[in-house]
Design a protein around this motif. Sequence first.
Motif, PDB file in Angstrom:
ATOM      1  N   GLY A  58       0.844  -1.206   0.000  1.00 41.34           N
ATOM      2  CA  GLY A  58       0.000   0.000   0.000  1.00 41.34           C
ATOM      3  C   GLY A  58       0.873   1.247   0.000  1.00 41.34           C
ATOM      4  O   GLY A  58       0.619   2.207  -0.741  1.00 41.34           O
ATOM      5  N   HIS A  62      -8.837   6.499   3.313  1.00 45.03           N
ATOM      6  CA  HIS A  62      -8.303   5.134   3.362  1.00 45.03           C
ATOM      7  C   HIS A  62      -7.223   5.048   4.452  1.00 45.03           C
ATOM      8  O   HIS A  62      -7.242   4.146   5.298  1.00 45.03           O
ATOM      9  CB  HIS A  62      -7.708   4.846   1.982  1.00 45.03           C
ATOM     10  CG  HIS A  62      -7.387   3.421   1.691  1.00 45.03           C
ATOM     11  ND1 HIS A  62      -8.344   2.461   1.482  1.00 45.03           N
ATOM     12  CD2 HIS A  62      -6.202   2.776   1.538  1.00 45.03           C
ATOM     13  CE1 HIS A  62      -7.759   1.307   1.205  1.00 45.03           C
ATOM     14  NE2 HIS A  62      -6.450   1.469   1.254  1.00 45.03           N
ATOM     15  N   SER A  89      -4.175  -5.419  10.108  1.00 46.09           N
ATOM     16  CA  SER A  89      -4.803  -6.680  10.506  1.00 46.09           C
ATOM     17  C   SER A  89      -3.773  -7.800  10.459  1.00 46.09           C
ATOM     18  O   SER A  89      -2.717  -7.654   9.846  1.00 46.09           O
ATOM     19  CB  SER A  89      -5.933  -7.006   9.539  1.00 46.09           C
ATOM     20  OG  SER A  89      -5.382  -7.384   8.307  1.00 46.09           O
ATOM     21  N   HIS A 144      -1.519  -4.943  -4.208  1.00 46.97           N
ATOM     22  CA  HIS A 144      -2.024  -4.601  -2.871  1.00 46.97           C
ATOM     23  C   HIS A 144      -3.422  -5.195  -2.674  1.00 46.97           C
ATOM     24  O   HIS A 144      -3.717  -5.801  -1.645  1.00 46.97           O
ATOM     25  CB  HIS A 144      -2.019  -3.073  -2.772  1.00 46.97           C
ATOM     26  CG  HIS A 144      -2.573  -2.503  -1.516  1.00 46.97           C
ATOM     27  ND1 HIS A 144      -2.200  -2.932  -0.266  1.00 46.97           N
ATOM     28  CD2 HIS A 144      -3.481  -1.501  -1.305  1.00 46.97           C
ATOM     29  CE1 HIS A 144      -2.859  -2.228   0.638  1.00 46.97           C
ATOM     30  NE2 HIS A 144      -3.643  -1.372   0.037  1.00 46.97           N
ATOM     31  N   GLY A 178     -10.824   1.154  -0.960  1.00 51.50           N
ATOM     32  CA  GLY A 178      -9.737   0.662  -1.815  1.00 51.50           C
ATOM     33  C   GLY A 178     -10.224   0.333  -3.209  1.00 51.50           C
ATOM     34  O   GLY A 178      -9.569   0.661  -4.201  1.00 51.50           O
TER      35      GLY A 178
HETATM   36  C1  HEM Z   1      -4.345   4.487  -4.706  1.00 50.87           C
HETATM   37  C2  HEM Z   1      -4.462   3.253  -4.247  1.00 50.87           C
HETATM   38  C3  HEM Z   1      -4.165   2.804  -2.835  1.00 50.87           C
HETATM   39  C4  HEM Z   1      -3.336   3.350  -1.888  1.00 50.87           C
HETATM   40  C5  HEM Z   1      -2.456   4.578  -2.045  1.00 50.87           C
HETATM   41  C6  HEM Z   1      -3.441   2.531  -0.694  1.00 50.87           C
HETATM   42  C7  HEM Z   1      -2.714   2.713   0.475  1.00 50.87           C
HETATM   43  C8  HEM Z   1      -2.740   1.870   1.579  1.00 50.87           C
HETATM   44  C9  HEM Z   1      -1.806   1.894   2.682  1.00 50.87           C
HETATM   45  C10 HEM Z   1      -0.609   2.839   2.802  1.00 50.87           C
HETATM   46  C11 HEM Z   1      -2.171   0.921   3.566  1.00 50.87           C
HETATM   47  C12 HEM Z   1      -1.439   0.505   4.861  1.00 50.87           C
HETATM   48  C13 HEM Z   1      -0.290  -0.461   4.500  1.00 50.87           C
HETATM   49  C14 HEM Z   1      -0.702  -1.723   3.735  1.00 50.87           C
HETATM   50  O1  HEM Z   1      -1.562  -2.508   4.156  1.00 50.87           O
HETATM   51  O2  HEM Z   1      -0.125  -1.956   2.636  1.00 50.87           O
HETATM   52  C15 HEM Z   1      -3.383   0.304   3.064  1.00 50.87           C
HETATM   53  C16 HEM Z   1      -4.113  -0.683   3.716  1.00 50.87           C
HETATM   54  C17 HEM Z   1      -5.243  -1.309   3.207  1.00 50.87           C
HETATM   55  N1  HEM Z   1      -5.731  -1.165   1.919  1.00 50.87           N
HETATM   56 FE1  HEM Z   1      -5.041   0.161   0.518  1.00 50.87          FE
HETATM   57  N2  HEM Z   1      -4.362   1.525  -0.908  1.00 50.87           N
HETATM   58  C18 HEM Z   1      -4.816   1.649  -2.204  1.00 50.87           C
HETATM   59  C19 HEM Z   1      -5.697   0.801  -2.841  1.00 50.87           C
HETATM   60  C20 HEM Z   1      -6.362  -0.262  -2.219  1.00 50.87           C
HETATM   61  C21 HEM Z   1      -7.173  -1.252  -2.898  1.00 50.87           C
HETATM   62  C22 HEM Z   1      -7.372  -1.299  -4.414  1.00 50.87           C
HETATM   63  C23 HEM Z   1      -7.685  -2.079  -1.916  1.00 50.87           C
HETATM   64  C24 HEM Z   1      -8.604  -3.269  -2.084  1.00 50.87           C
HETATM   65  C25 HEM Z   1      -9.763  -3.199  -2.633  1.00 50.87           C
HETATM   66  C26 HEM Z   1      -7.195  -1.642  -0.637  1.00 50.87           C
HETATM   67  C27 HEM Z   1      -7.529  -2.185   0.608  1.00 50.87           C
HETATM   68  C28 HEM Z   1      -6.825  -1.988   1.778  1.00 50.87           C
HETATM   69  C29 HEM Z   1      -7.077  -2.669   3.057  1.00 50.87           C
HETATM   70  C30 HEM Z   1      -8.222  -3.670   3.352  1.00 50.87           C
HETATM   71  C31 HEM Z   1      -6.084  -2.246   3.944  1.00 50.87           C
HETATM   72  C32 HEM Z   1      -5.900  -2.716   5.405  1.00 50.87           C
HETATM   73  C33 HEM Z   1      -4.880  -3.828   5.388  1.00 50.87           C
HETATM   74  C34 HEM Z   1      -4.639  -4.451   6.762  1.00 50.87           C
HETATM   75  O3  HEM Z   1      -5.140  -3.927   7.769  1.00 50.87           O
HETATM   76  O4  HEM Z   1      -3.949  -5.478   6.811  1.00 50.87           O
HETATM   77  N3  HEM Z   1      -6.376  -0.555  -0.853  1.00 50.87           N
HETATM   78  N4  HEM Z   1      -3.691   0.868   1.849  1.00 50.87           N
END
Ligand code: HEM
Length: 373
Positions: free
Chosen positions: A52, A217, A227, A115, A136
Amino acid sequence: MAARPSIESQTKPPAAARCRWLHERYEIQGWLDFLKKKAVPRHHASIFYYLGGMTLFLFFVQVASGILLLLYYRPTAEAAFESVQFIVTQVRFGWLVRSVHSWSANLMVLFAFAHLFSVFFMKAYRKPRELTWVSGTILLVLVLCFGFSGYLLPWNTLAFFATRVGSQIAGALPFVGPHLLRLMRGGEDVTGATLTRFFGFHVAVLPMLTTVLVLLHLMMVQIQGMSLPLRRDGSVPPTGKPTPFFPNFLLRDLLGWFVTIGILAALAALFPWELGQKADPFASAPAGIRPEWYFLFMFETLKFIPAKIGPIDGEILGILGFMGAGLVLVLVPFLDRKAARGRWSLGFTVAGLLALAYMVAMTALSYLRSRQG
Ligand code: HEM
């Protein structure tokens, strides 16, 4: 006798005092305490927590390189191609900035997908992170819209005809299709009006929506923390001592970002992004017009569907199928009730693996077919 203060402490206020100055005005202590306490779980799949952050970093690269391109780019059918030509041939390091912007866009899509699949397989979408997942999926759509709208901006032959085909596919939808087509094209065909619209979406609407959504997000991730993956027997994996977010995790993030800058620079220098020929709306479409690689699996699927299935147009059925699949993707946390109760759901994992295999196979097939001419 008291020790004499060092020269440094005579000229600079101590760090605590500097923070106090800020704290008295903005109450930053709470934020500092939060940062100090924040930790990232450590287990066999912790590496996926970097994906992410990598997507976020590439978004920053896009914003920075995009602003530089804006200094010279002109969004009209008459001047767009020439302005990009000017950027790559006359502007100092213009070729590098354009190449970095194009390569980074592709890497951002790749990392956003990686991701998504990693959080899917770790079942990180389960309660209480349903809305993080939903935000996401919207972010992924926005990232794809960035790609689609940016593709047209150089106003070259390939982009022009690919946009014509892409918007035509969207226009085939029942009821909303014709309106969507006109909204996208700003008329009946792809013209300068389309370019102006795509430019507006690409540099104003999409960045604004994406920024708001990324903030939301990240806010949700901060509130809930990371998680832990769910194992097949429903248990969580054994964890080591969590990694403090500041500075340990952030420094590792930074390391990954530096490596990415290196990869981006190498890609941009060794494989500069091509400009091609200026679009000629009156010319016939060249053979082998294809969208960007991340749309290929859908593009290829539509080719396999027969023209008519009963009374219904095959293409329309295909598009509706993909829209349905998109809706299922958004609703995954609400459909996977087992994971919500902390139990393993084999069906969802198998469905995810099949979807991934299908996307990769269709993309590869599309490339193979294009090479065979
Ligand atoms: C511009 C696109 C995106 C950015 C910049 C972004 C950024 C992030 C970041 C920095 C985190 C925390 C670190 C990590 O888990 O890798 C995160 C967590 C998360 N993201 Fe994204 N994300 C994006 C797209 C998405 C997409 C496409 C999904 C899925 C449909 C998603 C679902 C999640 C979920 C469920 C978490 C929590 C993970 C956990 O608690 O283990 N994200 N995101």
